[in-house]
Design an enzyme around this catalytic site. Sequence first.
Site, PDB file in Angstrom:
ATOM      1  N   VAL A 219       0.852  -1.205   0.000  1.00  0.00           N
ATOM      2  CA  VAL A 219       0.000   0.000   0.000  1.00  0.00           C
ATOM      3  C   VAL A 219       0.882   1.246   0.000  1.00  0.00           C
ATOM      4  CG1 VAL A 219      -1.705   1.326   1.308  1.00  0.00           C
ATOM      5  CG2 VAL A 219      -1.936  -1.154   1.118  1.00  0.00           C
ATOM      6  N   ALA A 220       1.974   1.192   0.791  1.00  0.00           N
ATOM      7  CA  ALA A 220       2.879   2.345   0.858  1.00  0.00           C
ATOM      8  C   ALA A 220       3.598   2.555  -0.465  1.00  0.00           C
ATOM      9  CB  ALA A 220       3.896   2.135   1.977  1.00  0.00           C
TER      10      ALA A 220
ATOM     11  N   ILE B 186       2.602   1.576  -3.641  1.00  0.00           N
ATOM     12  CA  ILE B 186       1.766   1.887  -4.812  1.00  0.00           C
ATOM     13  C   ILE B 186       1.326   3.351  -4.772  1.00  0.00           C
ATOM     14  CG2 ILE B 186      -0.426   1.421  -5.972  1.00  0.00           C
ATOM     15  CD1 ILE B 186      -0.190  -1.452  -4.900  1.00  0.00           C
TER      16      ILE B 186
ATOM     17  N   GLU C 287      -1.197   5.353  -5.340  1.00  0.00           N
ATOM     18  CA  GLU C 287      -2.630   5.283  -5.671  1.00  0.00           C
ATOM     19  C   GLU C 287      -3.136   6.546  -6.367  1.00  0.00           C
ATOM     20  OE1 GLU C 287      -1.389   4.596  -2.711  1.00  0.00           O
ATOM     21  OE2 GLU C 287      -2.307   2.835  -1.788  1.00  0.00           O
TER      22      GLU C 287
ATOM     23  N   ASP D 299      -2.403  20.287 -43.571  1.00  0.00           N
ATOM     24  CA  ASP D 299      -3.105  20.724 -44.769  1.00  0.00           C
ATOM     25  C   ASP D 299      -2.594  22.124 -45.117  1.00  0.00           C
ATOM     26  OD1 ASP D 299      -4.918  20.743 -46.827  1.00  0.00           O
ATOM     27  OD2 ASP D 299      -6.580  21.452 -45.601  1.00  0.00           O
TER      28      ASP D 299
ATOM     29  N   ASP E 248      -9.577  19.296 -42.249  1.00  0.00           N
ATOM     30  CA  ASP E 248     -10.890  19.895 -41.997  1.00  0.00           C
ATOM     31  C   ASP E 248     -12.026  19.175 -42.714  1.00  0.00           C
ATOM     32  OD1 ASP E 248     -10.267  20.601 -44.554  1.00  0.00           O
ATOM     33  OD2 ASP E 248     -10.362  22.768 -44.259  1.00  0.00           O
TER      34      ASP E 248
ATOM     35  N   ASP F 240     -10.273  13.974 -44.670  1.00  0.00           N
ATOM     36  CA  ASP F 240      -9.168  13.956 -43.706  1.00  0.00           C
ATOM     37  C   ASP F 240      -9.444  13.048 -42.505  1.00  0.00           C
ATOM     38  OD1 ASP F 240      -7.596  15.914 -45.064  1.00  0.00           O
ATOM     39  OD2 ASP F 240      -8.950  17.454 -44.321  1.00  0.00           O
TER      40      ASP F 240
ATOM     41  N   ASN G  19      -0.311   9.008   1.853  1.00  0.00           N
ATOM     42  CA  ASN G  19      -0.802   8.800   0.481  1.00  0.00           C
ATOM     43  C   ASN G  19      -1.817   9.853   0.054  1.00  0.00           C
ATOM     44  OD1 ASN G  19       0.773   6.598  -0.068  1.00  0.00           O
ATOM     45  ND2 ASN G  19      -0.765   5.081   0.463  1.00  0.00           N
TER      46      ASN G  19
ATOM     47  N   ASP H 230       1.302  13.209  -0.397  1.00  0.00           N
ATOM     48  CA  ASP H 230       1.631  12.757  -1.753  1.00  0.00           C
ATOM     49  C   ASP H 230       0.885  13.569  -2.804  1.00  0.00           C
ATOM     50  OD1 ASP H 230       3.445  10.864  -1.135  1.00  0.00           O
ATOM     51  OD2 ASP H 230       2.309   9.162  -1.874  1.00  0.00           O
TER      52      ASP H 230
END
Length: 869
Positions: free
Chosen positions: A279-280, A282, A284, A326, A611, A615, A705, A709
């Site tokens: 958990v620490a 990753i 999130e 173009d 346009d 295209d 987190n 973070d």
Amino acid sequence: MLEYHQQSTREIMDMLDVTNQGLNNDDVQKRQEVYGYNKLVEGKKTSTFAVFFGQFKDLLVVILMIAAFISFLLGEVGSTIVIMIVVILNAILGTVQHVKAEQSLDNLKALATPIAKVMRNNQIVEISSEDIVVGDLLYLAAGDYINADGRLLESHNLHINESSLTGESLAVAKSTAPIDGDHVTIGDKKNMVFTGSFVTNGRGTVIVTAIGMETEIGKIANLLDTAKQKKTPLQASLDHFGENLALGITIICLAIFTIDLIRGRELVESFMFAVSLAVAAIPEALSSIVTIVLAFGTQKMAKENAIIRNLYAVESLGSVSVICSDKTGTLTENKMTVQQVYVDQKVIPYDQLNTENTIEKNLILMALLCNDALDRGKKEIGDATEIALVKLGKKYDLDELFVRNHNPRLAEIPFDSDRKLMSTVNHINQQNFMITKGALDVLLSKIVKIETSKGIIGITEEHRKKIEEVNRAFSMNGLRVIAIAYKEIKEHQKIDVEDESELIFVGLMAMMDPPRKESKEAVENCIAAGIKPVMITGDHKITATAIAKQIGILNDPSEAIEGYEIEGLTDQQLQEKVQGISVYARVTPEHKIRIVKAWQDKGKVVAMTGDGVNDAPALKQADIGVAMGITGTEVAKDASSMILTDDNFSTIVKAISNGRSLYTNIKNAILFLLSGNAGAIFVVLYATVLGLPVPFAPVHLLFINLLTDSLPAIAIGLEPHNKKTMKYKPRDIHTPLLNKKFTTQVILEGLLIGISTIIAFRMGLATGDTLTASTMAFATLCLSRLIHGFNSRSKESIFTIGIFTNKYTWLAFLIGFLSLHLVLFIPKLTGVFEVATLSKVQLAYIYCLSFMPFLVNQWYKVMFVRSKK
């Protein structure tokens, strides 16, 4: 077998078994059984639910889902809810983007009007456009949309705007004569009409040769359906990053779990500790942070005339190494303008004419009289070349209505594409004059005299050669030339095409759609930034190369080719040749896709502008499809990633610069997140290997987190635009986000944070109180990561880029700093967050230790980063 444009009208009618009386009811029924209905067929669509659940297949999303499940097992319901909200929100955004993209074919279907006039059972009737069949005789008049492809049987001054197919805004004058040649583009098939175009002038009769998916629009629909939208470089990097991150975290967690078991810790306790470490580790908040940063980027770009339809396309712009643009309206102004004038045997720039000179003024007056266009401010009515002549008159204070009212028109012979001429009879100074304008190659043979400052004299062979030389020089520079001549006629004389002879030559008007003023500088900026600009246009090669030379895209004529030349190349040959080509003229939708793919196969990130309907497939195939907001069709807009509200090439260059800055900011934000997480991992590894108590409680990790973070990472993502980014070449998209250099930086910066935190943890343990040790470790990790947010703003020192240039980093720091101290000092929160009461000395140690990684980082950047420049 000869194609329709190569055959005579009688041959086609015989081949399709049609008479002048049209089809009868039995014929229609039989042909509907063979050819089907005149409508575009869509492939099987993925349901919205399937699209929504498909968003969860992404590996990064899977990692986040695992993190949510682990948080739930740890009893951290709040963390689980936050992660799930982020994941579901991203899935919803992805689904919305997919559904929007699917609207491309719907807009193609909407191009055709529902009613058409056809000959059935020897009567002209109105039918639904879906009921048109191959062989129907279709009747067209000014203002009609064309609902099927067909070969012209009759043309009476018929002009058709085919811009949605060819990209060129000038209406095409149509004729019925067969056209020789196997490699004839849509724009050159003057005897054919195509679905999705519309009649601007005249009338005509057409025999329908293709309907539904067999029309040129239908072929584009097929291309659009099969063209693949590629993942952006950032999406590819994040996918690769997610794979490496998952592998790395799994290995570390298994190692910790194994070490704990060997050291005699309980199975469940060891497992939960390994899970808490995952958990620490990753990040999130990464997905939501990237989304937020990109969203802010799109808002900024919208103010600069670039609307982003796909968030990840913002970053992709920063990786662009080729821009296929173009010509008309993007690199040019999309307005025909007179550039040069040949009068009195000399060439004069359009802005240096002298209206005091009788011949020069007469040339302008005649250009206004033999002319049907009107320019009433914002409203322009008429052919683009005639509007250009009217605007020239305006420059010299000659209003077209005033001039026409004082020199009334008595008769006219309308322009005809076969004659290539137009004539009017005007009453001028008590005399009647017939003024004729048109193509010089036709008009020159009808001229017997020439007007000069010495009077009207007989035209000599020398005069003719001089006129032809000037005309050739104009044409070679991409200018469209209109010749003007006149003669006096008797009062009440009726005129016809036979009277367009024995004329007096006055002069030539040379015009073009000029480059935008900012195009040249934008192209220079592209080249300086390592980006290759390429012009892809439906216009003629001479015109395209002339514009390309003026703005710096083309240096050597050998770098320009026409679409038919591409057809003779295999994909491999085109891929080998594409790098040496800067201009493609007279191209088809299939050519455009092949050009884009050829560049992509060489590992380049391609931006494609357009346009028209023609295209759309290439816009979808390109890494970044850029549609025009003013002149663009809805189909082009729906197939694109970005829409320019000013249709300006220079806006793309600004967007690329912004994209580069955004990618740098996102990369710095990821560096901040990973280095901070690495610091936490080092602390946990240290405690595990030495058999020390757990340094962090699960609630500590949740606090870090969600607060220390996310906010600094978002602030780093909002770092102000760095203009230096356009001095470097585009980044290599094949270089993974977690490359050796980046990973080393993450580890070293994480190690600095980890060492400070470990020292604080050991100081706490020295007091004999595990809770104090955990609190000091938690506070040091939090504060050092908050301060580390200033380090991660740039690879340069903060003193170089400016301490206060990013107010968001200061705001994030203050919010995090205050939140941490509320947790440490408010009694009701200390219990919830499992922290001990700290002394002033312990707090001072935490401040000093938290500041140390910042000082080391800044010392390195001042000493080494600057010296490498």
